[in-house]
Design a protein around this motif. Structure first.
Motif, PDB file in Angstrom:
ATOM      1  N   ILE A   1      24.955   9.895  14.658  1.00  0.00           N
ATOM      2  CA  ILE A   1      23.654  10.089  14.000  1.00  0.00           C
ATOM      3  C   ILE A   1      22.649   9.236  14.767  1.00  0.00           C
ATOM      4  CG2 ILE A   1      22.266   9.701  11.923  1.00  0.00           C
ATOM      5  CD1 ILE A   1      24.802  10.134  10.259  1.00  0.00           C
ATOM      6  N   TYR A   2      21.570   9.877  15.202  1.00  0.00           N
ATOM      7  CA  TYR A   2      20.504   9.146  15.909  1.00  0.00           C
ATOM      8  C   TYR A   2      19.297   9.112  14.970  1.00  0.00           C
ATOM      9  CZ  TYR A   2      17.709   7.554  19.911  1.00  0.00           C
ATOM     10  OH  TYR A   2      16.925   6.808  20.779  1.00  0.00           O
ATOM     11  N   CYS A   3      19.162   7.982  14.288  1.00  0.00           N
ATOM     12  CA  CYS A   3      18.133   7.826  13.260  1.00  0.00           C
ATOM     13  C   CYS A   3      16.843   7.317  13.908  1.00  0.00           C
ATOM     14  CB  CYS A   3      18.664   6.807  12.240  1.00  0.00           C
ATOM     15  SG  CYS A   3      17.621   6.571  10.809  1.00  0.00           S
ATOM     16  N   THR A   4      15.696   7.801  13.440  1.00  0.00           N
ATOM     17  CA  THR A   4      14.428   7.347  14.039  1.00  0.00           C
ATOM     18  C   THR A   4      13.413   6.980  12.957  1.00  0.00           C
ATOM     19  OG1 THR A   4      13.499   9.578  14.107  1.00  0.00           O
ATOM     20  CG2 THR A   4      14.703   8.844  16.057  1.00  0.00           C
TER      21      THR A   4
ATOM     22  N   MET B   1      16.356   3.168   7.401  1.00  0.00           N
ATOM     23  CA  MET B   1      17.781   2.839   7.547  1.00  0.00           C
ATOM     24  C   MET B   1      18.048   1.534   6.817  1.00  0.00           C
ATOM     25  SD  MET B   1      19.899   2.832  11.094  1.00  0.00           S
ATOM     26  CE  MET B   1      19.229   1.281  11.653  1.00  0.00           C
ATOM     27  N   ASP B   2      18.899   1.610   5.822  1.00  0.00           N
ATOM     28  CA  ASP B   2      19.174   0.467   4.953  1.00  0.00           C
ATOM     29  C   ASP B   2      20.051  -0.551   5.679  1.00  0.00           C
ATOM     30  OD1 ASP B   2      19.065   0.133   1.770  1.00  0.00           O
ATOM     31  OD2 ASP B   2      20.876  -0.776   2.590  1.00  0.00           O
ATOM     32  N   ASP B   3      19.827  -1.836   5.401  1.00  0.00           N
ATOM     33  CA  ASP B   3      20.654  -2.823   6.102  1.00  0.00           C
ATOM     34  C   ASP B   3      22.071  -2.902   5.550  1.00  0.00           C
ATOM     35  OD1 ASP B   3      20.177  -4.289   3.848  1.00  0.00           O
ATOM     36  OD2 ASP B   3      18.900  -5.785   4.821  1.00  0.00           O
ATOM     37  N   SER B   4      22.389  -2.090   4.508  1.00  0.00           N
ATOM     38  CA  SER B   4      23.783  -1.998   4.047  1.00  0.00           C
ATOM     39  C   SER B   4      24.674  -1.392   5.134  1.00  0.00           C
ATOM     40  CB  SER B   4      23.874  -1.129   2.785  1.00  0.00           C
ATOM     41  OG  SER B   4      23.465   0.200   3.065  1.00  0.00           O
ATOM     42  N   LEU B   5      24.063  -0.722   6.080  1.00  0.00           N
ATOM     43  CA  LEU B   5      24.839  -0.120   7.181  1.00  0.00           C
ATOM     44  C   LEU B   5      25.277  -1.159   8.221  1.00  0.00           C
ATOM     45  CD1 LEU B   5      22.855   3.124   8.096  1.00  0.00           C
ATOM     46  CD2 LEU B   5      25.214   2.992   7.319  1.00  0.00           C
TER      47      LEU B   5
ATOM     48  N   SER C   1      21.807   5.183   4.281  1.00  0.00           N
ATOM     49  CA  SER C   1      22.505   4.007   3.737  1.00  0.00           C
ATOM     50  C   SER C   1      24.009   4.264   3.747  1.00  0.00           C
ATOM     51  CB  SER C   1      22.059   3.737   2.301  1.00  0.00           C
ATOM     52  OG  SER C   1      22.502   4.808   1.476  1.00  0.00           O
ATOM     53  N   LYS C   2      24.754   3.195   3.540  1.00  0.00           N
ATOM     54  CA  LYS C   2      26.211   3.288   3.470  1.00  0.00           C
ATOM     55  C   LYS C   2      26.601   4.202   2.300  1.00  0.00           C
ATOM     56  CE  LYS C   2      30.098   0.028   3.411  1.00  0.00           C
ATOM     57  NZ  LYS C   2      30.646  -0.137   2.079  1.00  0.00           N
ATOM     58  N   THR C   3      25.937   4.022   1.168  1.00  0.00           N
ATOM     59  CA  THR C   3      26.251   4.828  -0.019  1.00  0.00           C
ATOM     60  C   THR C   3      26.005   6.309   0.253  1.00  0.00           C
ATOM     61  OG1 THR C   3      25.332   2.985  -1.216  1.00  0.00           O
ATOM     62  CG2 THR C   3      25.849   4.931  -2.521  1.00  0.00           C
ATOM     63  N   MET C   4      24.894   6.598   0.917  1.00  0.00           N
ATOM     64  CA  MET C   4      24.582   8.006   1.206  1.00  0.00           C
ATOM     65  C   MET C   4      25.665   8.620   2.090  1.00  0.00           C
ATOM     66  SD  MET C   4      21.557   9.578   3.531  1.00  0.00           S
ATOM     67  CE  MET C   4      20.123   9.533   2.530  1.00  0.00           C
ATOM     68  N   LEU C   5      26.094   7.888   3.109  1.00  0.00           N
ATOM     69  CA  LEU C   5      27.114   8.439   4.008  1.00  0.00           C
ATOM     70  C   LEU C   5      28.451   8.590   3.288  1.00  0.00           C
ATOM     71  CD1 LEU C   5      26.226   6.680   7.393  1.00  0.00           C
ATOM     72  CD2 LEU C   5      25.826   9.052   6.729  1.00  0.00           C
TER      73      LEU C   5
ATOM     74  N   ASP D   1      31.441  -0.197  10.567  1.00  0.00           N
ATOM     75  CA  ASP D   1      31.927   0.076  11.928  1.00  0.00           C
ATOM     76  C   ASP D   1      31.045   1.075  12.642  1.00  0.00           C
ATOM     77  OD1 ASP D   1      34.000  -1.626  11.693  1.00  0.00           O
ATOM     78  OD2 ASP D   1      35.482  -0.094  11.139  1.00  0.00           O
ATOM     79  N   PHE D   2      30.281   1.873  11.869  1.00  0.00           N
ATOM     80  CA  PHE D   2      29.486   2.887  12.568  1.00  0.00           C
ATOM     81  C   PHE D   2      28.140   2.394  13.063  1.00  0.00           C
ATOM     82  CE2 PHE D   2      28.406   3.913   8.161  1.00  0.00           C
ATOM     83  CZ  PHE D   2      29.633   4.096   7.540  1.00  0.00           C
ATOM     84  N   ALA D   3      27.729   1.213  12.629  1.00  0.00           N
ATOM     85  CA  ALA D   3      26.431   0.697  13.083  1.00  0.00           C
ATOM     86  C   ALA D   3      26.538   0.142  14.497  1.00  0.00           C
ATOM     87  CB  ALA D   3      25.970  -0.402  12.145  1.00  0.00           C
ATOM     88  N   VAL D   4      25.885   0.779  15.438  1.00  0.00           N
ATOM     89  CA  VAL D   4      25.947   0.257  16.821  1.00  0.00           C
ATOM     90  C   VAL D   4      24.556  -0.041  17.372  1.00  0.00           C
ATOM     91  CG1 VAL D   4      28.178   1.289  17.391  1.00  0.00           C
ATOM     92  CG2 VAL D   4      26.118   2.582  17.856  1.00  0.00           C
TER      93      VAL D   4
END
Ligand code: CP
Length: 308
Positions: free
Chosen positions: A222-225, A273-277, A248-252, A281-284
């Motif tokens: 996912i390329y979020c902007t 983009m929520d900082d819960s992400l 967010s993590k919850t949404m995913l 492991d998917f936050a890069v």
């Protein structure tokens, strides 16, 4: 044979697949190469007519790590632009003070304009809503490092696809690698029709959607902007889409994800983009920002002829 010597880096459209891979390989080899004299005596002019944290500082850091020097400005208020000097005149003058120009400017086509009037290389660090090619190199590098390959990925671009120049550049580049692309945005921020047509002409499987729901399970990336508030002519139009997505993590977790999903964002983020992400492991995206250093070292070394 691939050569970047004395070339301008204006648009990702000027590079073929072999050339993209050459820079990624060079960046990998130069990743831990610091404090060298590779660019000793060379001067970079860092000209930022628009705000930047990552692009400007990583270019300047990359140049210094390779032994080069940096001149320039972070905003044009203290320069003769404030007295009415044209970009073209400024570029012709600054050419006499340096070996390479890195330019960020709010006007689309500004980097090409500067390149047309000087004899030294110009690197586009973002021209309006048009292109941000060095960001694309580091986005590709991040995908390659975290997914293990660039070939055949399924990517979802989320957010402001109209004004998001990083999306325009990255989608074009990923077409070389057989990517399938989902463009997820509100109707008013869809990918411009000419970009979509170009991708379809290049046989890319493209889909347009308004929500991640039902799609996130298919995505490798996912390329979020960010919604580019500064590019809206009418503030009311911005208010209509402000905060429309908040990944967010919850949404995913609710929508479902594919194993090994990676979330990229060129940053800065505001509220999309929520900082819960961040701890997942998917936050890069923080690694992605750091990858600006090896990529920009590779580009500077290659363009200034310090490597073959
Ligand atoms: N990604 C990016 O271009 O960030 P900056 O605007 O901080 O340079």
């Amino acid at each position: 044979m691939v050569s970047f010597k004395q070339r301008n880096i204006i648009s990702i459209r000027h590079f073929n697949k072999e050339e993209l891979l050459y820079i990624l390989d060079l960046a990998s080899r130069m990743d831990h190469m610091d404090h060298t004299d590779m660019l000793k005596g060379k001067v970079l002019a860092s000209l930022f007519f628009e705000p930047s944290t990552r692009t400007r500082l990583s270019f300047e850091s990359a140049m210094k790590r390779l032994g080069g020097m940096v001149i320039g400005f972070a905003e044009p208020g203290g320069t003769s632009t404030a007295k009415g000097e044209s970009l073209s005149d400024s570029a012709k003058i600054i050419e006499g003070y340096c070996d390479i120009i890195v330019l960020r400017h709010y006007l689309e086509g500004s980097a090409q304009l500067a390149a047309d009037v000087v004899k030294i290389p110009v690197i586009n660090a973002g021209d309006g809503a048009n292109q941000h090619p060095t960001q694309t190199f580091l986005d590709l590098y991040t995908i390659q490092k975290t997914k293990g390959t660039l070939e055949g990925i399924t990517i979802g671009f989320l957010g402001d696809l109209k004004y998001g120049r990083t999306v325009h550049s990255l989608a074009y580049a990923l077409a070389y690698f057989g990517a399938e692309m989902y463009f997820i945005s509100p109707p008013s921020l869809r990918l411009p029709a000419d970009f979509l047509e170009t991708l379809k002409d290049r046989k890319v499987k493209c889909h347009e959607n308004e929500s991640l729901m039902g799609i996130s399970k298919r995505l490798d990336v996912i390329y979020c902007t960010r919604i580019q508030k500064e590019r809206f002519a009418d503030p009311i139009e911005f208010e209509k889409v402000r905060g429309i997505y908040r990944l967010s993590k919850t949404m995913l977790e609710e929508f479902g994800i594919k194993d090994g999903l990676k979330v990229l964002h060129p940053l800065p983020r505001v509220d999309e983009m929520d900082d819960s992400l961040d701890a997942t492991d998917f936050a890069v995206y923080f690694h992605q920002a750091r990858n600006g250093i090896p990529i920009r070292k590779a580009l500077l070394a290659a363009v200034l002829g310090a490597v073959e």
